[in-house]
Write a protein that holds these residues in place. Structure first.
Motif, PDB file in Angstrom:
ATOM      1  N   ARG A   1      -0.540  -5.136   1.090  1.00  0.00           N
ATOM      2  CA  ARG A   1      -0.956  -4.269  -0.012  1.00  0.00           C
ATOM      3  C   ARG A   1      -1.558  -5.077  -1.162  1.00  0.00           C
ATOM      4  N   PRO A   2      -2.467  -4.545  -1.975  1.00  0.00           N
ATOM      5  CA  PRO A   2      -3.144  -3.272  -1.739  1.00  0.00           C
ATOM      6  C   PRO A   2      -4.054  -3.382  -0.517  1.00  0.00           C
ATOM      7  N   ARG A   3      -3.966  -2.359   0.348  1.00  0.00           N
ATOM      8  CA  ARG A   3      -4.652  -2.435   1.645  1.00  0.00           C
ATOM      9  C   ARG A   3      -6.160  -2.233   1.502  1.00  0.00           C
ATOM     10  N   LYS A   4      -6.882  -2.951   2.341  1.00  0.00           N
ATOM     11  CA  LYS A   4      -8.342  -2.770   2.414  1.00  0.00           C
ATOM     12  C   LYS A   4      -8.667  -2.486   3.872  1.00  0.00           C
TER      13      LYS A   4
ATOM     14  N   LEU B   1      -1.388   5.781   3.220  1.00  0.00           N
ATOM     15  CA  LEU B   1      -1.797   4.797   2.210  1.00  0.00           C
ATOM     16  C   LEU B   1      -1.052   5.025   0.897  1.00  0.00           C
TER      17      LEU B   1
ATOM     18  N   ASP C   1      -4.662   1.363  -2.693  1.00  0.00           N
ATOM     19  CA  ASP C   1      -5.253   0.972  -1.404  1.00  0.00           C
ATOM     20  C   ASP C   1      -6.720   1.420  -1.361  1.00  0.00           C
TER      21      ASP C   1
ATOM     22  N   LEU D   1      -6.637   6.416  -4.628  1.00  0.00           N
ATOM     23  CA  LEU D   1      -7.161   5.458  -3.644  1.00  0.00           C
ATOM     24  C   LEU D   1      -8.612   5.118  -3.971  1.00  0.00           C
TER      25      LEU D   1
END
Ligand code: NDP
Ligand code: 5RP
Length: 476
Positions: free
Chosen positions: A68-71, A93, A97, A122
């Motif tokens: 995290r933060p997810r890409k 999510l 993210d 998001l």
């Protein structure tokens, strides 16, 4: 415990698979996922040794394998499939993210998706990616849109895997929400126009001279050494030089003459119609593909009368004329595309840096070409340039092409060789430079049958003539 991935790619067909490999080759730990699991397995089996991949079988496994933060980069079919994948990902999510849609999405859908995801906390980045399979692996041109905060996080990663020209990445923040996908769409529209012009040049060389495909391949290879140097001219020489192994005939003679399309050229024209921006070169290219696909219509029309056969010539002069006509028409096609981007930028408040678009198209993408350096310089010299055609360099090239361009269009017309790209480019050029257009007559006709009113050249206001009465004029 498996290391968490720094980024994820879902959709592992030709583009996604190679983009994931590109990321891994640049040292990123990449989570990979595909709806049909086999593609994930194949990627790991064939290319797992190239870098650090974290394969996932399910969407939830995929999401939890990313730090995290997810890409997460989506490389799936545009349209409904993209929405379905976003719908699957979103509940998994967390705020902060990010989803990057690298597919060829319609910019209006990107605006909608960005807004919907922003409301959920998001980030959504609509990133146009060009370069095909090879570009995705070795360095594409990337056109990301979305918020500046989103770009601050994803920009360095995308710039790291993009093509580089003169040490600079072919990637930059294009603008908010749908700006990136809009620019990618117009990129593809220009691609259609450029391909059509090249095809017309080939057709003329084939039908108006004694040259055979192998000779024409050499002509294109020669042009690729000069100002026409570009990926599309380069591959044209390759395709024309190809011989069909089975029949020994030129490859170009064994392929059906029906050009297909996935839709981005059509979107460019649809968006241009909505914006009221003239892009006839791109429209002609889309319609030329459509005409080529009309088998029954073409069969029904095949015996229609045409001009008597003309003498073929292989003169150097005609080849040079075609080079000039191609260059001039290509300048016009790019001018139309850039004008469309500038118009949309103003309409949507995107503040797109026009020169930067030319800069990031110099490498990695399908329309990469030497003359994009000139377009970049033109916008650097004047960011508010109304049209590329008036830039000093292009103006000189167009002046130099005048006789050749007109000779080519008239030769094609006399020989009955269709050149919608060349002739519409010339008509656009002449339309722009005309002191007076017959649009005044059209206004008169509209007022006659529909009392639509017209403006006068000598005073302000809108007027109407009582056509069926005393023909007196009154303000309307
Ligand atoms: N090919 C090219 O040269 C270029 C393509 N693009 C764009 O990049 C994107 C990917 O292109 P490309 O690699 O050619 O692949 P395709 O456009 O052929 O899309 C295939 C991928 O989409 C997935 N997919 C399709 N429907 C769904 C669904 N309902 N749910 C989940 N996944 C789905 C497929 O999964 P599955 O394996 O399970 O079927 C597969 O991974 C597209 O948007 C394309 O327009 C952009 C530039 C160049
Ligand atoms: O996006 C691309 C390159 O930039 C694709 O190659 C493009 O989708 C091809 O389009 P079409 O199939 O309509 O000719």
């Amino acid at each position: 415990m498996t290391e968490l991935a720094q980024i994820g790619v879902t959709g592992l067909a030709v583009m996604g698979r190679n983009l994931a490999r590109n990321l891994a080759r640049h040292g990123h730990v990449v989570a990979v996922h595909n709806r049909t699991e086999n593609r994930t397995k194949e990627l790991i089996e064939e290319f797992g040794h190239e870098g650090a991949f974290v394969p996932a079988q399910t969407v939830s496994e995929f999401v939890s394998s990313i730090a995290r933060p997810r890409k997460i980069i989506l490389m799936v079919k545009a349209g409904d499939p993209t929405d379905r994948v976003i719908d699957e990902l979103t509940p998994l999510l967390e705020p902060g993210d990010m989803i990057v849609d690298g597919g060829n999405a319609n910019f209006a859908e990107t605006i909608r998706r960005e807004e919907a995801l922003r409301e959920k906390g998001l980030y959504f980045v609509g990133a146009g990616i060009s370069g095909g399979e090879e570009g995705a692996l070795h360095g594409p041109s990337i056109m990301p849109g979305g918020s500046a905060e989103a770009y601050a996080q994803i920009g360095p990663i995308l710039e790291g895997i993009a093509a580089r020209v003169d040490g600079r990445p072919c990637c930059t923040h294009v603008g908010p929400d749908g700006a990136g996908h809009f620019v990618k769409t117009v990129h593809n529209g220009i691609e259609y126009a450029d391909m059509q012009l090249i095809a017309e040049a080939y057709d003329l060389l084939r039908k108006a001279t004694n040259l055979v495909p192998d000779d024409i391949a050499e002509v294109f290879a020669g042009w690729n050494e000069g100002r026409l140097a570009s990926y599309l001219v380069e591959i044209t020489a390759e395709v024309l030089g190809q011989v069909d192994a089975e029949t020994g005939r030129p490859f170009v003679d064994v392929v059906m003459d029906r050009a297909e399309q996935k839709g981005t050229g059509r979107w460019t024209v649809q968006a241009a119609l909505d914006l009221g921006t003239p892009v006839p070169g791109i429209a002609e290219a889309v319609f030329a593909r459509a005409l080529s696909g009309q088998s029954e219509l073409r069969a029904a029309a095949r015996e229609l009368p045409g001009p008597p056969p003309g003498a073929r010539e292989a003169s150097r002069a005609l080849i040079d004329d075609i080079e000039k006509a191609l260059y001039a028409s290509k300048i016009v096609a790019y001018a139309q595309g850039f004008h469309q981007i500038a118009t949309a930028s103003a309409e949507f408040g995107w503040k797109i840096d026009m020169g930067a678009m030319a800069r990031i198209w110099r490498g990695g993408c399908i329309i990469r070409a030497r003359f994009l350096d000139r377009i970049w310089s033109a916008y650097n010299a004047n960011p508010e340039l109304p049209t590329l055609l008036t830039d000093e360099y292009f103006l000189e090239a167009l002046a130099d092409a005048q006789k050749a361009w007109r000779r080519v269009v008239s030769t094609a017309t006399w020989l009955g060789i269709p050149v919608p790209g060349f002739s519409s480019a010339l008509a656009y050029y002449d339309g722009l430079r005309a002191q007076r257009l017959p649009a005044a007559l059209i206004q008169g006709q509209r007022d006659y049958f529909g009392a639509h009113g017209y403006r006068r050249v000598d005073r302000a206001g809108t007027y109407h003539t009582a056509w069926s009465g005393d023909r007196g004029e009154s303000p309307s």
